[in-house]
Each structure stands twice: as structure tokens, then as C-alpha cells.
Design a protein around this motif. Sequence first.
Motif, mmCIF file in Angstrom:
data_model
loop_
_atom_site.group_PDB
_atom_site.id
_atom_site.type_symbol
_atom_site.label_atom_id
_atom_site.label_comp_id
_atom_site.label_asym_id
_atom_site.label_seq_id
_atom_site.Cartn_x
_atom_site.Cartn_y
_atom_site.Cartn_z
ATOM 1 N N ASP A 79 3.662 -2.777 -16.668
ATOM 2 C CA ASP A 79 4.543 -1.959 -15.837
ATOM 3 C C ASP A 79 3.782 -1.016 -14.904
ATOM 4 O OD1 ASP A 79 6.698 -3.162 -16.989
ATOM 5 O OD2 ASP A 79 7.182 -1.496 -18.329
ATOM 6 N N ASP A 80 2.729 -0.387 -15.422
ATOM 7 C CA ASP A 80 2.057 0.655 -14.647
ATOM 8 C C ASP A 80 0.811 0.181 -13.904
ATOM 9 O OD1 ASP A 80 3.998 2.309 -15.620
ATOM 10 O OD2 ASP A 80 2.752 3.170 -17.204
ATOM 11 N N LYS A 81 0.254 -0.920 -14.291
ATOM 12 C CA LYS A 81 -0.981 -1.379 -13.650
ATOM 13 C C LYS A 81 -0.797 -2.697 -12.896
ATOM 14 C CE LYS A 81 -3.509 1.784 -15.800
ATOM 15 N NZ LYS A 81 -3.249 3.085 -15.327
ATOM 16 N N VAL A 82 -0.290 -3.716 -13.589
ATOM 17 C CA VAL A 82 -0.233 -5.057 -13.008
ATOM 18 C C VAL A 82 0.810 -5.150 -11.898
ATOM 19 C CG1 VAL A 82 0.234 -7.487 -13.530
ATOM 20 C CG2 VAL A 82 -1.086 -6.115 -15.130
ATOM 21 N N VAL A 83 2.027 -4.684 -12.171
ATOM 22 C CA VAL A 83 3.099 -4.816 -11.176
ATOM 23 C C VAL A 83 2.769 -4.091 -9.879
ATOM 24 C CG1 VAL A 83 5.519 -4.287 -10.708
ATOM 25 C CG2 VAL A 83 4.875 -5.266 -12.901
ATOM 26 N N PRO A 84 2.297 -2.831 -9.906
ATOM 27 C CA PRO A 84 1.960 -2.188 -8.626
ATOM 28 C C PRO A 84 0.831 -2.894 -7.882
ATOM 29 C CG PRO A 84 2.192 -0.532 -10.346
ATOM 30 C CD PRO A 84 2.234 -1.856 -11.007
ATOM 31 N N VAL A 85 -0.179 -3.338 -8.611
ATOM 32 C CA VAL A 85 -1.304 -4.017 -7.945
ATOM 33 C C VAL A 85 -0.828 -5.325 -7.329
ATOM 34 C CG1 VAL A 85 -3.475 -5.209 -8.375
ATOM 35 C CG2 VAL A 85 -3.101 -2.944 -9.340
ATOM 36 N N ILE A 86 -0.061 -6.092 -8.094
ATOM 37 C CA ILE A 86 0.425 -7.374 -7.569
ATOM 38 C C ILE A 86 1.382 -7.149 -6.416
ATOM 39 C CG2 ILE A 86 1.850 -9.366 -8.148
ATOM 40 C CD1 ILE A 86 0.485 -9.387 -10.845
ATOM 41 N N GLY A 87 2.217 -6.115 -6.532
ATOM 42 C CA GLY A 87 3.122 -5.796 -5.422
ATOM 43 C C GLY A 87 2.355 -5.472 -4.154
ATOM 44 N N GLY A 88 1.281 -4.687 -4.291
ATOM 45 C CA GLY A 88 0.456 -4.366 -3.120
ATOM 46 C C GLY A 88 -0.228 -5.590 -2.544
ATOM 47 N N VAL A 89 -0.755 -6.435 -3.422
ATOM 48 C CA VAL A 89 -1.441 -7.651 -2.957
ATOM 49 C C VAL A 89 -0.458 -8.579 -2.268
ATOM 50 C CG1 VAL A 89 -2.613 -9.736 -3.762
ATOM 51 C CG2 VAL A 89 -3.295 -7.525 -4.661
ATOM 52 N N VAL A 90 0.709 -8.779 -2.892
ATOM 53 C CA VAL A 90 1.703 -9.673 -2.288
ATOM 54 C C VAL A 90 2.189 -9.097 -0.963
ATOM 55 C CG1 VAL A 90 4.034 -10.623 -2.575
ATOM 56 C CG2 VAL A 90 2.409 -10.736 -4.458
ATOM 57 N N GLY A 91 2.422 -7.780 -0.924
ATOM 58 C CA GLY A 91 2.854 -7.145 0.321
ATOM 59 C C GLY A 91 1.818 -7.309 1.426
ATOM 60 N N SER A 92 0.554 -7.087 1.092
ATOM 61 C CA SER A 92 -0.507 -7.264 2.096
ATOM 62 C C SER A 92 -0.603 -8.706 2.557
ATOM 63 C CB SER A 92 -1.855 -6.830 1.503
ATOM 64 O OG SER A 92 -1.822 -5.473 1.156
ATOM 65 N N ALA A 93 -0.485 -9.630 1.597
ATOM 66 C CA ALA A 93 -0.559 -11.051 1.966
ATOM 67 C C ALA A 93 0.600 -11.442 2.863
ATOM 68 C CB ALA A 93 -0.562 -11.907 0.690
ATOM 69 N N LEU A 94 1.797 -10.944 2.578
ATOM 70 C CA LEU A 94 2.942 -11.277 3.424
ATOM 71 C C LEU A 94 2.804 -10.671 4.819
ATOM 72 C CD1 LEU A 94 5.911 -10.961 0.922
ATOM 73 C CD2 LEU A 94 4.949 -13.041 1.893
ATOM 74 N N THR A 95 2.265 -9.468 4.875
ATOM 75 C CA THR A 95 2.042 -8.853 6.187
ATOM 76 C C THR A 95 1.042 -9.672 6.999
ATOM 77 O OG1 THR A 95 2.516 -6.687 5.259
ATOM 78 C CG2 THR A 95 1.340 -6.736 7.355
ATOM 79 N N ALA A 96 -0.041 -10.085 6.338
ATOM 80 C CA ALA A 96 -1.035 -10.918 7.026
ATOM 81 C C ALA A 96 -0.421 -12.243 7.449
ATOM 82 C CB ALA A 96 -2.239 -11.151 6.106
ATOM 83 N N TRP A 97 0.421 -12.800 6.621
ATOM 84 C CA TRP A 97 1.093 -14.061 6.942
ATOM 85 C C TRP A 97 2.000 -13.890 8.152
ATOM 86 C CZ3 TRP A 97 0.846 -18.876 4.617
ATOM 87 C CH2 TRP A 97 1.813 -19.787 4.992
#
Length: 168
Positions: A79-97
Motif C-alpha cells: 500500500d505505501d511503497k509499491v502502489v505509489p512507485v508503480i503509479g508514478g512509473v505507469v504515469g510517467s510511461a503513459l505521459t511518454a507514450w
Amino acid sequence: MSLSRKRKKQLRRLQKDANQLWEAQQELVGHAAGVAREAGRQLGNFNREQVVPVVQDTYNRRLAPVVNPVVKVGKHVVDDKVVPVIGGVVGSALTAWDVANAKRHGLPSPSSHKKSKKAAKKGGGVGSIIAIVLGAAAAVGVLYAAWTALRADDELWVADDPLSAPDA
């Protein structure tokens, strides 16, 4: 070939005996099936009344103190580590896409929130990617909890009496 009266009489008697034996066997098989059904019911009752409470009590006393903190830690990590990191990575990847798609199609880059929201809605795979990543993280947490519980459980299993060699 004709049979003598004596042989015919013996064969009829044998046939009658075989039929009686067959009927007795059928009755015995029916009775055995009834006994097996009742034994199954009694085994279910014994399991429900005796085995399940002992297993539940043993779990609560021995495994729950080990498993519950590990599950809490795993939940906290997810909840506190994986989800925020993955959310940031996915958000950055979608922005780059989105930027790459805009450049490839000669469109202006998506800068407004409204455009990003529409692009995210069009990308139907975003939710499935997040679900897969979260599912994998949950599986890792469960495996870690099980490994920790089993590893700690090995230390609990100590023989009461030392093993002795069988008498020769």
C-alpha cells in the motif's frame, strides 16, 4: 447330447443356489453402502467437532503470531511503497507514450489535464497493467509470508523424546 434327469435336477439346484447367493450378495452390498454412508457422515461430524477446532486453535496459537505481522508488513509495503512507485512509473510511461504518439502523428503534445484524461481512457490496457502489477506484488507478499511462517515453524518442531534405535 441330452442330460439325464439326475443331472438336470442337479443343474436346477445349482442354478437356484447361485440365484440365492446372488440375492444375498446384493443385499450385503446394499447394507455395506449404507454403512459406508453413515461412516462418511460420522467422519464429517468428527471433523467438524474435533479436528477443525484443534487445527484452528493450533493456528491461532502458533502460526497466527508469525503470519499476521508478516501479512501486515506485506500490506504496508504494497500500500505505501509499491502502489505509489508503480503509479508514478505507469504515469510517467503513459505521459511518454502520449508525447511519442503526438509527435508521430504530428499533433500538439497533450499538455492539458483534459487531453491526458481522454488519452488515459483510450488506453484500455492501463487498468490491466496496474492490476497485473498489483497482483504480482500481492503474490510476492503471500509467498514471503508463507516462507517466513514455514521457516519459523521449523524451529517449533522439536521432538519431545530423543529417537531410539529399534530393538533387535
